[in-house]
Design an enzyme around this catalytic site. Structure first.
Site, PDB file in Angstrom:
ATOM      1  CB  SER A 179       2.158 -17.198 140.635  1.00 40.76           C
ATOM      2  OG  SER A 179       1.017 -17.960 140.078  1.00 40.76           O
TER       3      SER A 179
ATOM      4  CG  HIS B 143      -2.343 -16.174 143.694  1.00 42.87           C
ATOM      5  ND1 HIS B 143      -1.768 -17.232 144.097  1.00 42.87           N
ATOM      6  CD2 HIS B 143      -2.031 -15.741 142.639  1.00 42.87           C
ATOM      7  CE1 HIS B 143      -0.954 -17.646 142.885  1.00 42.87           C
ATOM      8  NE2 HIS B 143      -0.894 -16.509 141.786  1.00 42.87           N
TER       9      HIS B 143
ATOM     10  CG  ASP C 292      -3.144 -18.516 146.535  1.00 39.83           C
ATOM     11  OD1 ASP C 292      -3.963 -18.413 145.552  1.00 39.83           O
ATOM     12  OD2 ASP C 292      -1.775 -18.594 146.482  1.00 39.83           O
TER      13      ASP C 292
END
Length: 246
Positions: free
Chosen positions: A99, A223, A194
């Site tokens: 991320s 995610h 996600d």
């Protein structure tokens, strides 16, 4: 046992360093996450089983490191990671960025010539500008102008406090607007379910990077990207990049 490093900026960064053969694998976590997360701990165990050097760390304001989260910004956290990689590793480095850690990885790759490979897991470059600021409602823009902060809901616990400094500092560290150097083999992993990072971000990054770059889309993965199948895919991606770095 957790060790600590003082950065040139005076921040105290918590880290775990596993000794082993290189290239060193460095895990960089996401926004408001810490080095005790599933992926970081799993990959440390994986590295130990392979006799591989491995580093995980907490940015300032995260986990066991000094500072308050709300006072931090992308530039600070990139400095923290740069200080740790520079001081604690030698030789070629493979960055594994989850991320926000994907954004931090791309910043480090431009600053540290030893970075010679990258695995991105739901990588989120430029998210403060393209996701947060771009998604503010008129009311939130007014709140930011008046109070210097906006509170956003989170699926991972307490709401996020997004500060004016975070947004403005993010604009000074965007990586998708200018060419980036070829950083060696790159493998990008992205879940189709996600809800935090859309697959279009992965496609944009795929187009933006040069050289040996591949993207794997995983139907149904969210995610977190941390169920057993996803963890196995991360291991395989790291193995492939390490082989191509040799």
């Amino acid at each position: 046992m957790t060790d600590f490093l003082e950065t040139p900026q005076g921040r105290r960064i918590a880290y775990h360093l596993t000794a082993g053969k290189g290239p060193v694998v460095v895990f960089l976590g996401g926004f408001k996450s810490d080095m005790g997360g599933t992926k970081a701990v799993h990959l440390e165990a994986w590295a130990k089983s392979r006799g591989r050097a491995f580093l995980r760390l907490d940015y300032s304001g995260h986990g066991q490191s000094s500072g308050e989260f709300e006072e931090g910004a992308i530039g600070d956290w990139a400095e923290d990671a740069e200080a740790a990689v520079s001081a604690l590793t030698e030789g070629p480095v493979l960055l594994v960025g989850s991320s926000m850690g994907g954004w931090i990885s791309l910043l480090l790759a431009q600053r540290i010539a030893r970075v010679a490979g990258f695995v991105g897991i739901a990588a989120a470059p430029d998210f403060t500008e393209d996701s947060m600021a771009a998604g503010f409602s008129p009311q939130q823009h007014d709140e930011m102008e008046r109070w210097g902060r906006v509170v956003l809901p989170s699926d991972y616990g307490a709401p996020y406090v997004i500060t004016r400094r975070l947004i403005e500092d993010g604009r000074n560290h965007l990586v998708l607007r200018e060419p980036l150097r070829d950083i060696g083999p790159v493998r990008l992993l992205q879940g189709t379910a996600d809800e935090d990072v859309d697959r279009t971000v992965a496609l944009r990054l795929l187009d933006h990077l040069t050289g040996d770059v591949r993207l794997t889309l995983v139907r149904g993965a969210d995610h977190r990207f941390s169920d057993p199948d996803c963890l196995a895919l991360i291991e395989a991606a790291i193995d492939e990049v390490l082989e191509r770095m040799a």
